[in-house]
Motif scaffolding. Sequence first.
Motif, PDB file in Angstrom:
ATOM      1  N   GLU A 228      35.025  19.933   5.294  1.00 44.78           N
ATOM      2  CA  GLU A 228      35.321  19.967   6.680  1.00 44.78           C
ATOM      3  C   GLU A 228      34.702  21.100   7.234  1.00 44.78           C
ATOM      4  OE1 GLU A 228      37.024  17.751   8.314  1.00 44.78           O
ATOM      5  OE2 GLU A 228      37.699  16.299   6.723  1.00 44.78           O
ATOM      6  N   GLU A 229      34.501  22.342   6.281  1.00 45.29           N
ATOM      7  CA  GLU A 229      33.957  23.437   6.725  1.00 45.29           C
ATOM      8  C   GLU A 229      32.155  23.344   6.786  1.00 45.29           C
ATOM      9  OE1 GLU A 229      34.433  23.767   2.311  1.00 45.29           O
ATOM     10  OE2 GLU A 229      35.324  22.834   4.081  1.00 45.29           O
ATOM     11  N   VAL A 230      31.731  24.201   7.336  1.00 43.90           N
ATOM     12  CA  VAL A 230      30.090  24.426   7.262  1.00 43.90           C
ATOM     13  C   VAL A 230      29.743  24.921   6.233  1.00 43.90           C
ATOM     14  CG1 VAL A 230      28.068  25.335   8.390  1.00 43.90           C
ATOM     15  CG2 VAL A 230      30.054  24.346   9.794  1.00 43.90           C
ATOM     16  N   LEU A 231      28.658  24.631   5.209  1.00 38.00           N
ATOM     17  CA  LEU A 231      28.409  25.116   4.247  1.00 38.00           C
ATOM     18  C   LEU A 231      27.022  25.928   4.370  1.00 38.00           C
ATOM     19  CD1 LEU A 231      28.937  22.066   1.790  1.00 38.00           C
ATOM     20  CD2 LEU A 231      30.322  24.084   2.057  1.00 38.00           C
ATOM     21  N   THR A 232      26.575  26.806   3.606  1.00 33.77           N
ATOM     22  CA  THR A 232      25.429  27.405   3.706  1.00 33.77           C
ATOM     23  C   THR A 232      24.389  26.524   2.645  1.00 33.77           C
ATOM     24  OG1 THR A 232      25.827  28.722   1.612  1.00 33.77           O
ATOM     25  CG2 THR A 232      26.635  29.557   3.789  1.00 33.77           C
ATOM     26  N   SER A 233      23.168  26.708   2.953  1.00 32.37           N
ATOM     27  CA  SER A 233      22.133  26.143   1.953  1.00 32.37           C
ATOM     28  C   SER A 233      22.436  26.456   0.623  1.00 32.37           C
ATOM     29  CB  SER A 233      20.652  26.549   2.325  1.00 32.37           C
ATOM     30  OG  SER A 233      20.602  27.958   2.463  1.00 32.37           O
TER      31      SER A 233
ATOM     32  N   GLU B 105      23.198  23.588  -2.217  1.00 27.80           N
ATOM     33  CA  GLU B 105      22.228  23.501  -3.431  1.00 27.80           C
ATOM     34  C   GLU B 105      23.129  23.432  -4.693  1.00 27.80           C
ATOM     35  OE1 GLU B 105      19.094  25.952  -3.609  1.00 27.80           O
ATOM     36  OE2 GLU B 105      18.183  25.031  -1.750  1.00 27.80           O
ATOM     37  N   SER B 106      23.929  24.409  -4.796  1.00 30.96           N
ATOM     38  CA  SER B 106      25.007  24.653  -6.154  1.00 30.96           C
ATOM     39  C   SER B 106      26.106  23.905  -6.280  1.00 30.96           C
ATOM     40  CB  SER B 106      25.312  26.170  -6.022  1.00 30.96           C
ATOM     41  OG  SER B 106      26.225  26.421  -5.051  1.00 30.96           O
TER      42      SER B 106
ATOM     43  N   PRO C 161      21.121  23.206   8.826  1.00 31.65           N
ATOM     44  CA  PRO C 161      20.917  24.518   8.026  1.00 31.65           C
ATOM     45  C   PRO C 161      21.148  24.509   6.757  1.00 31.65           C
ATOM     46  CG  PRO C 161      22.483  24.891  10.208  1.00 31.65           C
ATOM     47  CD  PRO C 161      22.254  23.262   9.924  1.00 31.65           C
ATOM     48  N   ILE C 162      21.977  23.401   5.966  1.00 35.81           N
ATOM     49  CA  ILE C 162      22.313  23.155   4.657  1.00 35.81           C
ATOM     50  C   ILE C 162      20.896  22.771   3.903  1.00 35.81           C
ATOM     51  CG2 ILE C 162      24.627  22.496   4.714  1.00 35.81           C
ATOM     52  CD1 ILE C 162      23.789  19.702   4.529  1.00 35.81           C
ATOM     53  N   LEU C 163      20.134  22.239   4.722  1.00 34.19           N
ATOM     54  CA  LEU C 163      18.725  21.869   4.072  1.00 34.19           C
ATOM     55  C   LEU C 163      17.639  22.932   3.814  1.00 34.19           C
ATOM     56  CD1 LEU C 163      18.014  18.134   5.603  1.00 34.19           C
ATOM     57  CD2 LEU C 163      19.201  18.938   3.481  1.00 34.19           C
ATOM     58  N   GLY C 164      18.214  24.190   4.563  1.00 37.41           N
ATOM     59  CA  GLY C 164      17.364  25.462   4.475  1.00 37.41           C
ATOM     60  C   GLY C 164      15.920  25.194   4.712  1.00 37.41           C
ATOM     61  N   ALA C 165      15.058  25.579   3.704  1.00 42.69           N
ATOM     62  CA  ALA C 165      13.669  25.555   3.824  1.00 42.69           C
ATOM     63  C   ALA C 165      13.053  24.464   3.035  1.00 42.69           C
ATOM     64  CB  ALA C 165      12.897  26.903   3.459  1.00 42.69           C
TER      65      ALA C 165
ATOM     66  N   ASN D 208      18.239  10.129   9.462  1.00 43.51           N
ATOM     67  CA  ASN D 208      18.093  10.613   8.229  1.00 43.51           C
ATOM     68  C   ASN D 208      16.878  11.319   7.627  1.00 43.51           C
ATOM     69  OD1 ASN D 208      15.938   8.316   7.573  1.00 43.51           O
ATOM     70  ND2 ASN D 208      16.341   8.971   5.271  1.00 43.51           N
ATOM     71  N   PHE D 209      17.368  12.341   6.825  1.00 45.22           N
ATOM     72  CA  PHE D 209      16.246  13.280   6.451  1.00 45.22           C
ATOM     73  C   PHE D 209      16.134  12.815   4.848  1.00 45.22           C
ATOM     74  CE2 PHE D 209      18.586  15.201   9.821  1.00 45.22           C
ATOM     75  CZ  PHE D 209      17.589  15.962  10.492  1.00 45.22           C
ATOM     76  N   TRP D 210      14.774  12.814   4.556  1.00 46.94           N
ATOM     77  CA  TRP D 210      14.498  12.536   2.943  1.00 46.94           C
ATOM     78  C   TRP D 210      13.704  13.554   2.518  1.00 46.94           C
ATOM     79  CZ3 TRP D 210      13.195   6.795   4.044  1.00 46.94           C
ATOM     80  CH2 TRP D 210      14.055   5.923   3.750  1.00 46.94           C
ATOM     81  N   TRP D 211      14.154  13.989   1.208  1.00 48.61           N
ATOM     82  CA  TRP D 211      13.156  14.940   0.591  1.00 48.61           C
ATOM     83  C   TRP D 211      13.279  14.815  -0.965  1.00 48.61           C
ATOM     84  CZ3 TRP D 211      18.104  15.724   2.045  1.00 48.61           C
ATOM     85  CH2 TRP D 211      19.036  16.173   1.204  1.00 48.61           C
TER      86      TRP D 211
END
Length: 543
Positions: free
Chosen positions: A11-16, A20-21, A166-170, A284-287
């Motif tokens: 529910e909360e906003v996560l950092t990148s 990842e972790s 923002p979770i997708l970072g760079a 959608n975002f693919w990587w």
Amino acid sequence: MEDCIKIRRYEEVLTSNDFESLIEAQNVPAVLCGCTKNWTAFSLWNPRNDGLNYLQDRVGSSVVEAMISSSAPVFYGDLGSHQRVPLPFSTFLDLCKKRMHMQTQQQQHLDNDHCVASQTDSSQHDCLSFEDIPEQIYLAQVPIMNSNRQEKVQLETLREDIQTPPILGAKDLSSINLWMNNAQSRSSTHYDPHHNLLCIVSGRKQVVLWPPSASSSLYPMPIYGEASNHSSVALENPDYSIYPRAEDLMEFGQKVVLEAGDALFIPEGWFHQVDSDDFTIAINFWWRSNTMSCMMEHMDAYYLRRILRRLIDKEMDQQLLKLGMGKTRMCANALPKNGRANHADENCSQMLKGMDLKEKRLKEGNTLLELEPAAVQVLHELVSLVHNSVSASQDQQSLSTSINDYDLIGSDKYEKIATSELKDDPVAKILWNVKPQTLQNVFLAMANNFPRTLEALVLHVLSPVGAEVLTRKFDEMDELTIEEDRNRFYEVFYSAFDDQSAAMNSILKGKELFTQQVIEELCSSFIFWNSLFLHIYPSGVCT
């Protein structure tokens, strides 16, 4: 479903870094609530809030590739089930408006319980049924951004209305795509070769997910086909006579409902089936995953072999676990708690002595008298099985379940033996259920007292699965004993054989045959592995 692969919800906003972790590194799906609510698209694209007119003004003149299918509302991935046709985006938006208007008109009629008889011709036109609308249309994977510059980006202008979470970072994104439908629709079950963040702009989607380990139950299409990432099973109407392993799929699938503003992380390789409500819009975002990004091409064959070895080991464990489903005991009367045999056991003992009395060698004392009741019971069962097999072979002039006879039988006979259930292999089941130390004492007793019986057990009665179980028991024994005792045990064990090399080779050959059996099982379970085996298993076991 194991806890480690259950879908998580945040529910909360996560950092990148947290993403990842906590999520990406675990390769487990996760729902991220409110991920897109700050997008311009979230407030301006909603079809039920004048969003269709906004989109028409922005990109109505663009030509998009639309998916049309006679199987709608289900859209399958193979080319034979759908067509992709160029279509002005404005035409698709007009179809959405028409359908929305019809729904409004029908709702009004339901509210009024009847149509007003004095309606004009134009209002009668508004009451046309859904059948008058062309086949359902699905805008699937319409590019907004694509790292492959050779592919045309059809809706690049809309990139201004969305923000990379923002979770997708760079992260180096492969593509950003629009997904939009003018009616309820379902995409057939498939997996993607990239990590995927599916973001709901408006409407609602229901997603059912299965981990890659469920591949055998989903029957992926052949790897050489253009829809190799799609399941062969039509889950809305599965034919279990063709796909028997699919029977429990829905029970073990994980279901999530995504509302506008939510996002779902779908890791690469996870199968998913997506149901969309009317007028649902998603981005959608693919990587590429770190695993695939770091995998060098010259290492492919090695990784394939490692993965295959791990799959085989896992399948072997699952096959052997079937042996633990209950105990098989050959004698109707077990030894009493005081360790003394009753009359039935005395008869069994006479039979034991009669088989190898002339060949009895007592190198370290009469170990038969020193055996614990459990070991005596196992000894009796093994000798009984060997005696019965030898008696049968004298009548039939063959031992059909012997490892050494596998070269002498035809392929149809081998297939029948290889596919027999483990519960029908009493020797393997006895070995599986006995404790390592007890089995070691039994083998010492056999080597010292009944060497010809032990020789017949290994050379003529032991099946491939029995050989696999036996070597695993040897490994367990080795872990429990010091080197000196290990060496002494194997010296006594193999002294029972006139040709010790033949005994060792027979056990190793049985292990190889069992591995081949497991490979056959994998080939039948994973259709797409057939071509894979040709690359990494040149001998062509998988046919």
